[in-house]
Design a protein around this motif. Structure first.
Motif, mmCIF file in Angstrom:
data_model
loop_
_atom_site.group_PDB
_atom_site.id
_atom_site.type_symbol
_atom_site.label_atom_id
_atom_site.label_comp_id
_atom_site.label_asym_id
_atom_site.label_seq_id
_atom_site.Cartn_x
_atom_site.Cartn_y
_atom_site.Cartn_z
ATOM 1 N N ALA A 1 0.830 -1.208 0.000
ATOM 2 C CA ALA A 1 0.000 0.000 0.000
ATOM 3 C C ALA A 1 0.863 1.256 0.000
ATOM 4 C CB ALA A 1 -0.940 -0.005 1.205
ATOM 5 N N VAL A 2 1.959 1.242 0.734
ATOM 6 C CA VAL A 2 2.874 2.389 0.744
ATOM 7 C C VAL A 2 3.435 2.605 -0.655
ATOM 8 C CG1 VAL A 2 5.115 3.209 1.601
ATOM 9 C CG2 VAL A 2 3.445 2.269 3.202
ATOM 10 N N GLU A 3 3.765 1.527 -1.344
ATOM 11 C CA GLU A 3 4.323 1.633 -2.692
ATOM 12 C C GLU A 3 3.318 2.135 -3.717
ATOM 13 O OE1 GLU A 3 7.396 1.535 -4.098
ATOM 14 O OE2 GLU A 3 7.965 1.523 -1.995
ATOM 15 N N ARG A 4 2.035 1.973 -3.457
ATOM 16 C CA ARG A 4 1.012 2.465 -4.396
ATOM 17 C C ARG A 4 0.832 3.971 -4.306
ATOM 18 N NH1 ARG A 4 -1.632 -2.325 -2.857
ATOM 19 N NH2 ARG A 4 -2.848 -1.198 -1.308
ATOM 20 N N GLN A 5 1.299 4.568 -3.227
ATOM 21 C CA GLN A 5 1.114 6.004 -3.032
ATOM 22 C C GLN A 5 2.163 6.796 -3.806
ATOM 23 O OE1 GLN A 5 0.891 7.033 1.139
ATOM 24 N NE2 GLN A 5 -0.013 5.057 1.636
ATOM 25 N N SER A 6 1.847 8.055 -4.079
ATOM 26 C CA SER A 6 2.849 8.953 -4.654
ATOM 27 C C SER A 6 3.310 9.899 -3.547
ATOM 28 C CB SER A 6 2.265 9.728 -5.833
ATOM 29 O OG SER A 6 1.166 10.496 -5.416
ATOM 30 N N TRP A 7 4.551 10.336 -3.652
ATOM 31 C CA TRP A 7 5.162 11.111 -2.576
ATOM 32 C C TRP A 7 5.535 12.489 -3.078
ATOM 33 C CZ3 TRP A 7 4.093 8.801 1.682
ATOM 34 C CH2 TRP A 7 3.856 7.421 1.640
ATOM 35 N N THR A 8 5.195 13.513 -2.277
ATOM 36 C CA THR A 8 5.335 14.897 -2.709
ATOM 37 C C THR A 8 6.733 15.476 -2.525
ATOM 38 O OG1 THR A 8 4.553 15.615 -0.552
ATOM 39 C CG2 THR A 8 2.920 15.426 -2.308
ATOM 40 N N GLY A 9 7.402 15.143 -1.464
ATOM 41 C CA GLY A 9 8.689 15.773 -1.215
ATOM 42 C C GLY A 9 9.709 14.821 -0.655
ATOM 43 N N PRO A 10 10.926 15.300 -0.530
ATOM 44 C CA PRO A 10 11.986 14.448 0.009
ATOM 45 C C PRO A 10 11.703 14.075 1.466
ATOM 46 C CG PRO A 10 12.771 16.702 -0.258
ATOM 47 C CD PRO A 10 11.389 16.636 -0.847
ATOM 48 N N GLY A 11 11.878 12.827 1.772
ATOM 49 C CA GLY A 11 11.691 12.366 3.137
ATOM 50 C C GLY A 11 10.260 11.986 3.495
ATOM 51 N N ALA A 12 9.306 12.322 2.635
ATOM 52 C CA ALA A 12 7.901 12.034 2.954
ATOM 53 C C ALA A 12 7.649 10.531 3.031
ATOM 54 C CB ALA A 12 6.980 12.674 1.924
ATOM 55 N N LYS A 13 8.200 9.789 2.093
ATOM 56 C CA LYS A 13 7.991 8.347 2.078
ATOM 57 C C LYS A 13 8.645 7.699 3.287
ATOM 58 C CE LYS A 13 8.539 4.335 -0.932
ATOM 59 N NZ LYS A 13 9.013 3.891 -2.262
ATOM 60 N N GLU A 14 9.881 8.093 3.598
ATOM 61 C CA GLU A 14 10.580 7.521 4.749
ATOM 62 C C GLU A 14 9.840 7.827 6.054
ATOM 63 O OE1 GLU A 14 12.008 9.044 2.194
ATOM 64 O OE2 GLU A 14 13.107 7.322 1.388
ATOM 65 N N ARG A 15 9.313 9.026 6.159
ATOM 66 C CA ARG A 15 8.533 9.407 7.344
ATOM 67 C C ARG A 15 7.272 8.545 7.446
ATOM 68 N NH1 ARG A 15 9.281 14.291 6.681
ATOM 69 N NH2 ARG A 15 7.573 14.744 5.268
ATOM 70 N N ALA A 16 6.598 8.344 6.315
ATOM 71 C CA ALA A 16 5.386 7.509 6.310
ATOM 72 C C ALA A 16 5.712 6.066 6.679
ATOM 73 C CB ALA A 16 4.729 7.571 4.941
ATOM 74 N N ILE A 17 6.853 5.564 6.210
ATOM 75 C CA ILE A 17 7.261 4.194 6.540
ATOM 76 C C ILE A 17 7.408 4.050 8.049
ATOM 77 C CG2 ILE A 17 9.189 2.566 6.399
ATOM 78 C CD1 ILE A 17 9.579 3.621 3.472
ATOM 79 N N ARG A 18 8.090 5.006 8.661
ATOM 80 C CA ARG A 18 8.294 4.951 10.123
ATOM 81 C C ARG A 18 6.973 5.088 10.876
ATOM 82 N NH1 ARG A 18 13.631 5.015 11.337
ATOM 83 N NH2 ARG A 18 15.060 5.934 9.828
ATOM 84 N N GLU A 19 6.128 6.022 10.436
ATOM 85 C CA GLU A 19 4.874 6.291 11.156
ATOM 86 C C GLU A 19 3.824 5.204 10.920
ATOM 87 O OE1 GLU A 19 3.721 10.186 9.881
ATOM 88 O OE2 GLU A 19 5.375 11.152 10.948
ATOM 89 N N GLN A 20 3.651 4.786 9.687
ATOM 90 C CA GLN A 20 2.583 3.838 9.360
ATOM 91 C C GLN A 20 2.961 2.396 9.672
ATOM 92 O OE1 GLN A 20 1.330 4.364 5.283
ATOM 93 N NE2 GLN A 20 1.132 6.572 5.527
ATOM 94 N N LEU A 21 4.222 2.048 9.435
ATOM 95 C CA LEU A 21 4.634 0.658 9.597
ATOM 96 C C LEU A 21 5.459 0.416 10.852
ATOM 97 C CD1 LEU A 21 5.652 -0.039 5.880
ATOM 98 C CD2 LEU A 21 3.467 -0.494 7.000
#
Length: 90
Positions: free
Chosen positions: A28-48
């Protein structure tokens, strides 16, 4: 339709193994698009609740898992193409 393997002496069918909740969340994280630098890494830590390094280890293993391909063929095939292209450049 695929035949299910027998289960014991009564030959009761066994449902195919399913992906874990964590595996589905990784996809599900991979299906999302990410707006800025670090957003995906932050989501990984927070969501997973895992590090980005561990996330990518899990993701790479999922790309070789037939259950992941069955669950989300578009995402898995896209990521396989990206992985193969990167390997080809090395």
């Amino acid at each position: 339709m695929t035949a299910l393997p027998p289960n014991g002496p009564d030959d009761e069918p066994v449902p195919p193994a399913q992906l874990s909740d964590r595996d589905r969340a990784v996809l599900a994280v991979e299906r999302q698009s990410w707006t800025g630098p670090g957003a995906k890494e932050r989501a990984i830590r927070e969501q997973l609740g895992i590090s980005p390094t561990r996330y990518y280890q899990l993701l790479n293993a999922l790309l070789d898992d037939r259950r992941a391909l069955e669950a989300d063929p578009v995402t898995v095939n896209r990521l396989r193409r990206v992985r193969d292209a990167r390997r080809g450049r090395r």
